[in-house]
Write an enzyme that holds these catalytic residues in place. Structure first.
Site, PDB file in Angstrom:
ATOM      1  N   LYS A  47       0.618  -1.209   0.031  1.00 19.23           N
ATOM      2  CA  LYS A  47       0.041   0.050  -0.154  1.00 19.23           C
ATOM      3  C   LYS A  47       0.722   1.348   0.081  1.00 19.23           C
ATOM      4  O   LYS A  47       0.219   2.307  -0.400  1.00 19.23           O
ATOM      5  CB  LYS A  47      -0.906   0.114   1.299  1.00 19.23           C
ATOM      6  CG  LYS A  47      -1.773  -1.235   1.454  1.00 19.23           C
ATOM      7  CD  LYS A  47      -2.135  -1.228   2.924  1.00 19.23           C
ATOM      8  CE  LYS A  47      -2.978  -2.585   3.148  1.00 19.23           C
ATOM      9  NZ  LYS A  47      -3.057  -2.890   4.561  1.00 19.23           N
ATOM     10  N   GLY A  48       2.049   1.157   0.141  1.00 20.57           N
ATOM     11  CA  GLY A  48       3.115   2.245   0.634  1.00 20.57           C
ATOM     12  C   GLY A  48       3.119   3.229  -0.438  1.00 20.57           C
ATOM     13  O   GLY A  48       3.271   4.464  -0.293  1.00 20.57           O
ATOM     14  N   GLU A 103       7.777   2.672  -5.986  1.00 18.60           N
ATOM     15  CA  GLU A 103       8.028   2.071  -4.635  1.00 18.60           C
ATOM     16  C   GLU A 103       8.097   3.389  -3.719  1.00 18.60           C
ATOM     17  O   GLU A 103       8.617   4.469  -4.234  1.00 18.60           O
ATOM     18  CB  GLU A 103       9.343   1.109  -4.328  1.00 18.60           C
ATOM     19  CG  GLU A 103       9.011  -0.117  -4.577  1.00 18.60           C
ATOM     20  CD  GLU A 103       8.322  -0.745  -3.446  1.00 18.60           C
ATOM     21  OE1 GLU A 103       7.613  -0.088  -2.800  1.00 18.60           O
ATOM     22  OE2 GLU A 103       8.375  -1.974  -2.970  1.00 18.60           O
ATOM     23  N   ASP A 104       7.332   3.227  -2.378  1.00 20.42           N
ATOM     24  CA  ASP A 104       7.665   4.112  -1.362  1.00 20.42           C
ATOM     25  C   ASP A 104       9.179   4.039  -0.869  1.00 20.42           C
ATOM     26  O   ASP A 104       9.754   5.233  -0.620  1.00 20.42           O
ATOM     27  CB  ASP A 104       6.623   3.850  -0.295  1.00 20.42           C
ATOM     28  CG  ASP A 104       6.826   2.577   0.182  1.00 20.42           C
ATOM     29  OD1 ASP A 104       7.428   1.539  -0.419  1.00 20.42           O
ATOM     30  OD2 ASP A 104       6.012   2.152   1.186  1.00 20.42           O
ATOM     31  N   ASP A 107      14.544  -0.728   1.499  1.00 20.36           N
ATOM     32  CA  ASP A 107      15.057  -0.793   2.615  1.00 20.36           C
ATOM     33  C   ASP A 107      16.368  -1.494   2.329  1.00 20.36           C
ATOM     34  O   ASP A 107      17.652  -1.381   2.117  1.00 20.36           O
ATOM     35  CB  ASP A 107      14.346  -1.283   3.895  1.00 20.36           C
ATOM     36  CG  ASP A 107      15.007  -1.061   5.179  1.00 20.36           C
ATOM     37  OD1 ASP A 107      16.106  -0.849   5.265  1.00 20.36           O
ATOM     38  OD2 ASP A 107      14.220  -1.723   6.121  1.00 20.36           O
ATOM     39  N   LYS A 135      17.234   3.713   1.658  1.00 16.34           N
ATOM     40  CA  LYS A 135      17.989   3.418   3.051  1.00 16.34           C
ATOM     41  C   LYS A 135      19.366   3.130   2.753  1.00 16.34           C
ATOM     42  O   LYS A 135      19.726   2.109   1.611  1.00 16.34           O
ATOM     43  CB  LYS A 135      17.239   2.808   3.906  1.00 16.34           C
ATOM     44  CG  LYS A 135      16.376   3.504   4.612  1.00 16.34           C
ATOM     45  CD  LYS A 135      15.633   2.637   5.783  1.00 16.34           C
ATOM     46  CE  LYS A 135      14.564   3.188   6.310  1.00 16.34           C
ATOM     47  NZ  LYS A 135      13.933   2.117   7.501  1.00 16.34           N
ATOM     48  N   PHE A 156      13.635   4.116  11.137  1.00 20.82           N
ATOM     49  CA  PHE A 156      12.307   3.820  10.741  1.00 20.82           C
ATOM     50  C   PHE A 156      11.770   5.111  10.374  1.00 20.82           C
ATOM     51  O   PHE A 156      11.405   5.979  11.332  1.00 20.82           O
ATOM     52  CB  PHE A 156      11.606   3.196  11.755  1.00 20.82           C
ATOM     53  CG  PHE A 156      10.334   2.332  11.181  1.00 20.82           C
ATOM     54  CD1 PHE A 156      10.636   1.262  10.402  1.00 20.82           C
ATOM     55  CD2 PHE A 156       9.087   2.777  11.656  1.00 20.82           C
ATOM     56  CE1 PHE A 156       9.379   0.483   9.851  1.00 20.82           C
ATOM     57  CE2 PHE A 156       8.000   2.237  11.050  1.00 20.82           C
ATOM     58  CZ  PHE A 156       8.086   1.050  10.154  1.00 20.82           C
ATOM     59  N   VAL A 157      10.943   5.333   9.444  1.00 22.76           N
ATOM     60  CA  VAL A 157      10.089   6.728   9.063  1.00 22.76           C
ATOM     61  C   VAL A 157       8.720   6.202   8.673  1.00 22.76           C
ATOM     62  O   VAL A 157       8.432   5.180   8.296  1.00 22.76           O
ATOM     63  CB  VAL A 157      10.767   7.258   7.586  1.00 22.76           C
ATOM     64  CG1 VAL A 157      12.290   7.933   8.102  1.00 22.76           C
ATOM     65  CG2 VAL A 157      10.878   6.424   6.521  1.00 22.76           C
ATOM     66  N   ASP A 163       3.967   3.341   6.696  1.00 23.12           N
ATOM     67  CA  ASP A 163       3.173   3.160   7.881  1.00 23.12           C
ATOM     68  C   ASP A 163       3.845   2.500   9.228  1.00 23.12           C
ATOM     69  O   ASP A 163       5.024   1.967   9.103  1.00 23.12           O
ATOM     70  CB  ASP A 163       1.877   2.094   7.772  1.00 23.12           C
ATOM     71  CG  ASP A 163       2.323   0.756   7.822  1.00 23.12           C
ATOM     72  OD1 ASP A 163       3.171   0.469   6.818  1.00 23.12           O
ATOM     73  OD2 ASP A 163       2.134  -0.117   8.612  1.00 23.12           O
ATOM     74  N   ARG A 169      -0.096   6.507   7.589  1.00 25.59           N
ATOM     75  CA  ARG A 169       0.243   6.671   6.104  1.00 25.59           C
ATOM     76  C   ARG A 169      -0.180   7.721   5.276  1.00 25.59           C
ATOM     77  O   ARG A 169       0.252   8.440   4.469  1.00 25.59           O
ATOM     78  CB  ARG A 169      -0.539   5.320   5.281  1.00 25.59           C
ATOM     79  CG  ARG A 169      -0.125   4.034   5.770  1.00 25.59           C
ATOM     80  CD  ARG A 169      -0.512   3.184   4.602  1.00 25.59           C
ATOM     81  NE  ARG A 169      -0.463   1.685   4.964  1.00 25.59           N
ATOM     82  CZ  ARG A 169       0.388   0.980   4.701  1.00 25.59           C
ATOM     83  NH1 ARG A 169       1.481   1.322   4.026  1.00 25.59           N
ATOM     84  NH2 ARG A 169       0.434  -0.259   5.174  1.00 25.59           N
TER      85      ARG A 169
HETATM   86  P1  IMP Z   1      12.814  -4.296   2.038  1.00 31.44           P
HETATM   87  O1  IMP Z   1      12.661  -5.607   1.303  1.00 31.44           O
HETATM   88  O2  IMP Z   1      13.598  -4.273   3.190  1.00 31.44           O
HETATM   89  O3  IMP Z   1      13.617  -3.382   0.780  1.00 31.44           O
HETATM   90  O4  IMP Z   1      11.482  -3.884   2.574  1.00 31.44           O
HETATM   91  C1  IMP Z   1      10.942  -2.764   1.948  1.00 31.44           C
HETATM   92  C2  IMP Z   1       9.463  -2.473   2.578  1.00 31.44           C
HETATM   93  O5  IMP Z   1       9.513  -2.485   3.974  1.00 31.44           O
HETATM   94  C3  IMP Z   1       8.952  -1.336   2.198  1.00 31.44           C
HETATM   95  O6  IMP Z   1       8.244  -1.317   1.139  1.00 31.44           O
HETATM   96  C4  IMP Z   1       8.237  -0.753   3.325  1.00 31.44           C
HETATM   97  O7  IMP Z   1       6.864  -1.526   3.477  1.00 31.44           O
HETATM   98  C5  IMP Z   1       8.969  -1.533   4.619  1.00 31.44           C
HETATM   99  N1  IMP Z   1       9.621  -0.596   5.275  1.00 31.44           N
HETATM  100  C6  IMP Z   1      10.998  -0.443   5.079  1.00 31.44           C
HETATM  101  N2  IMP Z   1      11.644   0.547   5.821  1.00 31.44           N
HETATM  102  C7  IMP Z   1      10.579   1.279   6.438  1.00 31.44           C
HETATM  103  C8  IMP Z   1      10.211   2.391   7.159  1.00 31.44           C
HETATM  104  O8  IMP Z   1      11.404   3.010   7.502  1.00 31.44           O
HETATM  105  N3  IMP Z   1       9.100   2.874   7.383  1.00 31.44           N
HETATM  106  C9  IMP Z   1       7.975   1.920   7.098  1.00 31.44           C
HETATM  107  N4  IMP Z   1       8.118   1.179   6.224  1.00 31.44           N
HETATM  108  C10 IMP Z   1       9.259   0.535   5.937  1.00 31.44           C
HETATM  109 MG    MG Z   2       6.417  -0.776  -0.318  1.00 36.82          MG
END
Ligand code: IMP
Ligand code: MG
Length: 184
Positions: A47-48, A103-104, A107, A135, A156-157, A163, A169
């Site tokens: 949803k992000g 993508e939002d 990470d 990040k 964490f943001v 969210d 959100r």
């Molecule tokens: P990745 O597989 O670790 O890159 O995960 C990415 C997903 O984790 C994002 O699409 C978010 O849904 C969630 N996520 C990662 N960092 C944050 C954060 O700082 N705040 C909120 N959601 C996050």
């Molecule tokens: Mg996402």
């Protein structure tokens, strides 16, 4: 919502609505230039990515198609594992298409590298990625992200689609949470 509405839950504002908007102007101009004469299918990851998607596509000068995907990454707490399940698949057929994943945040990059491989296997002409935030840990995974809004610290943001426990959100800005919110 504005920062005052968050009361003591907000630690600090990391990116204002104005900063996000100004960067989206630049990203949209770059995307417009890169896809001249091409039909773009923009894929938002629920949803992000809802806010980024809505604000980005409205800045483009060409008409694009929009589609949505929902995935869930198995993992413990706030860390993703890279094992991904599709909750909602695309409606569109990707054969021969120019696809832009929106993508939002990236990470670890594990979710996205899985998604990229999955969409590439469906026969698109091109697949690129646009993310509002990235990040530092994302550098560990070899995912080539063409459009990045902002590199942010490893915190964490929330807000602008992101969210904590499905909250915040709808903040128009990106902020960090006060430790008491997540039990620290
Ligand atoms: P990745 O597989 O670790 O890159 O995960 C990415 C997903 O984790 C994002 O699409 C978010 O849904 C969630 N996520 C990662 N960092 C944050 C954060 O700082 N705040 C909120 N959601 C996050
Ligand atoms: Mg996402």
């Amino acid at each position: 919502m504005d920062p005052v509405d968050m009361g003591s839950d907000l630690e600090r504002v990391l990116l204002t609505e104005e900063q996000l908007g100004a960067r989206l102007d630049e990203m949209a101009a770059q995307i417009d230039a890169d896809y001249v004469g091409k039909e773009l299918l923009v894929v938002g990851v629920l949803k992000g990515a809802v806010m980024v998607m809505a604000d980005l596509v409205r800045r483009l000068h060409s008409s694009v198609q929009m589609d949505w995907m929902a995935v869930s990454s198995y993992g413990s707490g706030t860390k993703s594992s890279g094992v991904v399940r599709i909750l909602k698949d695309l409606d569109a057929d990707l054969t021969g298409r120019h696809v832009l994943i929106v993508e939002d945040i990236i990470d670890s990059g594990l979710t996205l590298s899985w998604l990229l491989a999955n969409l590439r296997s469906r026969g698109p002409e091109t697949v690129e990625i646009a993310t509002m935030l990235r990040k530092p840990d994302a550098a560990k995974v070899a995912v080539d992200v063409k459009y990045v809004g902002f590199e942010i610290p490893n915190e964490f943001v929330v807000g602008y689609g992101l969210d904590f426990d499905e909250k915040y959100r709808n903040l128009p800005f990106v902020g960090t949470l006060a430790p008491h919110v997540y039990g620290a």
